[in-house]
Design a protein around this motif. Structure first.
Motif, mmCIF file in Angstrom:
data_model
loop_
_atom_site.group_PDB
_atom_site.id
_atom_site.type_symbol
_atom_site.label_atom_id
_atom_site.label_comp_id
_atom_site.label_asym_id
_atom_site.label_seq_id
_atom_site.Cartn_x
_atom_site.Cartn_y
_atom_site.Cartn_z
ATOM 1 N N GLU A 61 24.958 66.832 55.369
ATOM 2 C CA GLU A 61 24.465 66.827 56.605
ATOM 3 C C GLU A 61 25.563 66.717 57.938
ATOM 4 O OE1 GLU A 61 21.432 64.052 59.341
ATOM 5 O OE2 GLU A 61 21.914 63.318 57.366
ATOM 6 N N ALA A 66 25.840 75.729 55.321
ATOM 7 C CA ALA A 66 24.709 76.219 54.615
ATOM 8 C C ALA A 66 24.617 76.406 53.300
ATOM 9 C CB ALA A 66 24.335 77.684 55.525
ATOM 10 N N LEU A 69 22.276 74.311 51.484
ATOM 11 C CA LEU A 69 20.784 74.525 51.264
ATOM 12 C C LEU A 69 20.015 74.708 50.037
ATOM 13 C CD1 LEU A 69 20.089 75.928 54.888
ATOM 14 C CD2 LEU A 69 19.495 73.598 54.022
ATOM 15 N N ARG A 73 17.690 71.926 48.326
ATOM 16 C CA ARG A 73 16.118 72.307 48.215
ATOM 17 C C ARG A 73 15.854 72.106 46.485
ATOM 18 N NH1 ARG A 73 16.883 77.364 51.900
ATOM 19 N NH2 ARG A 73 16.470 76.412 53.975
ATOM 20 N N THR A 101 18.728 68.603 55.119
ATOM 21 C CA THR A 101 18.089 69.683 55.260
ATOM 22 C C THR A 101 17.850 70.409 56.726
ATOM 23 O OG1 THR A 101 17.121 69.465 52.908
ATOM 24 C CG2 THR A 101 16.378 71.178 54.251
ATOM 25 N N ARG A 102 16.950 69.570 57.552
ATOM 26 C CA ARG A 102 16.716 69.875 58.522
ATOM 27 C C ARG A 102 17.926 70.194 59.716
ATOM 28 N NH1 ARG A 102 11.651 65.715 59.612
ATOM 29 N NH2 ARG A 102 10.165 67.171 58.361
ATOM 30 N N GLU A 105 19.947 73.359 58.777
ATOM 31 C CA GLU A 105 18.924 74.494 59.049
ATOM 32 C C GLU A 105 18.916 74.694 60.438
ATOM 33 O OE1 GLU A 105 15.212 74.445 55.690
ATOM 34 O OE2 GLU A 105 15.100 73.352 57.661
ATOM 35 N N ALA A 106 18.990 73.675 61.357
ATOM 36 C CA ALA A 106 19.160 73.815 62.722
ATOM 37 C C ALA A 106 20.567 74.273 63.135
ATOM 38 C CB ALA A 106 19.173 72.406 63.347
ATOM 39 N N ARG A 107 21.390 74.274 62.332
ATOM 40 C CA ARG A 107 22.932 74.821 62.625
ATOM 41 C C ARG A 107 22.957 76.055 62.490
ATOM 42 N NH1 ARG A 107 26.983 70.020 60.838
ATOM 43 N NH2 ARG A 107 25.926 68.587 62.103
ATOM 44 N N GLU A 108 21.926 76.842 61.463
ATOM 45 C CA GLU A 108 22.336 78.140 61.264
ATOM 46 C C GLU A 108 21.928 79.102 62.245
ATOM 47 O OE1 GLU A 108 19.665 78.408 57.683
ATOM 48 O OE2 GLU A 108 21.309 79.013 56.752
#
Length: 108
Positions: A61, A66, A69, A73, A101-102, A105-108
């Motif tokens: 985190e 990425a 992920l 998952r 995970t969030r 995903e926010a950094r992608e």
């Protein structure tokens, strides 16, 4: 020395060769060349306890890689584990797994 991409990929994809790849990556000469995120990916791929999984996920985190992920998952939470699938899967990871995970995903 940089780690061979195929070894790290074996850990990310969860292939049968993952345990051997992790052993190679955690030893000399490759361990020193891994980023903190890569080290956490390798550690998570062979982690056996909830506490060791949680520590690796917290590092992932922070690092925001990425590549983590698909690994995150695949980790089961909620019901359907253990004897007759009546137990909770990875009970200590609920919020940690969701937050990691969030964040990634926010950094992608």
């Amino acid at each position: 020395r940089a780690a061979p991409p195929r070894l790290l990929d074996a850990c990310v994809r969860g292939t049968p060769a993952c345990v051997r790849a992790a052993a190679l990556l955690q030893g000399a000469p490759f361990a020193a060349g891994l980023t903190p995120g890569e080290r956490a990916l390798v550690a998570l791929s062979v982690a056996r306890t909830c506490a060791s999984r949680r520590a690796a996920i917290e590092t992932l985190e922070r690092e925001g890689d990425a590549r983590a992920l698909p690994v995150l998952r695949r980790i089961l939470t909620g019901r359907n584990c253990g004897f007759l699938r009546l137990e909770t899967c990875n009970p200590c990871l609920g919020a940690t797994l969701t937050n990691a995970t969030r964040a990634i995903e926010a950094r992608e």
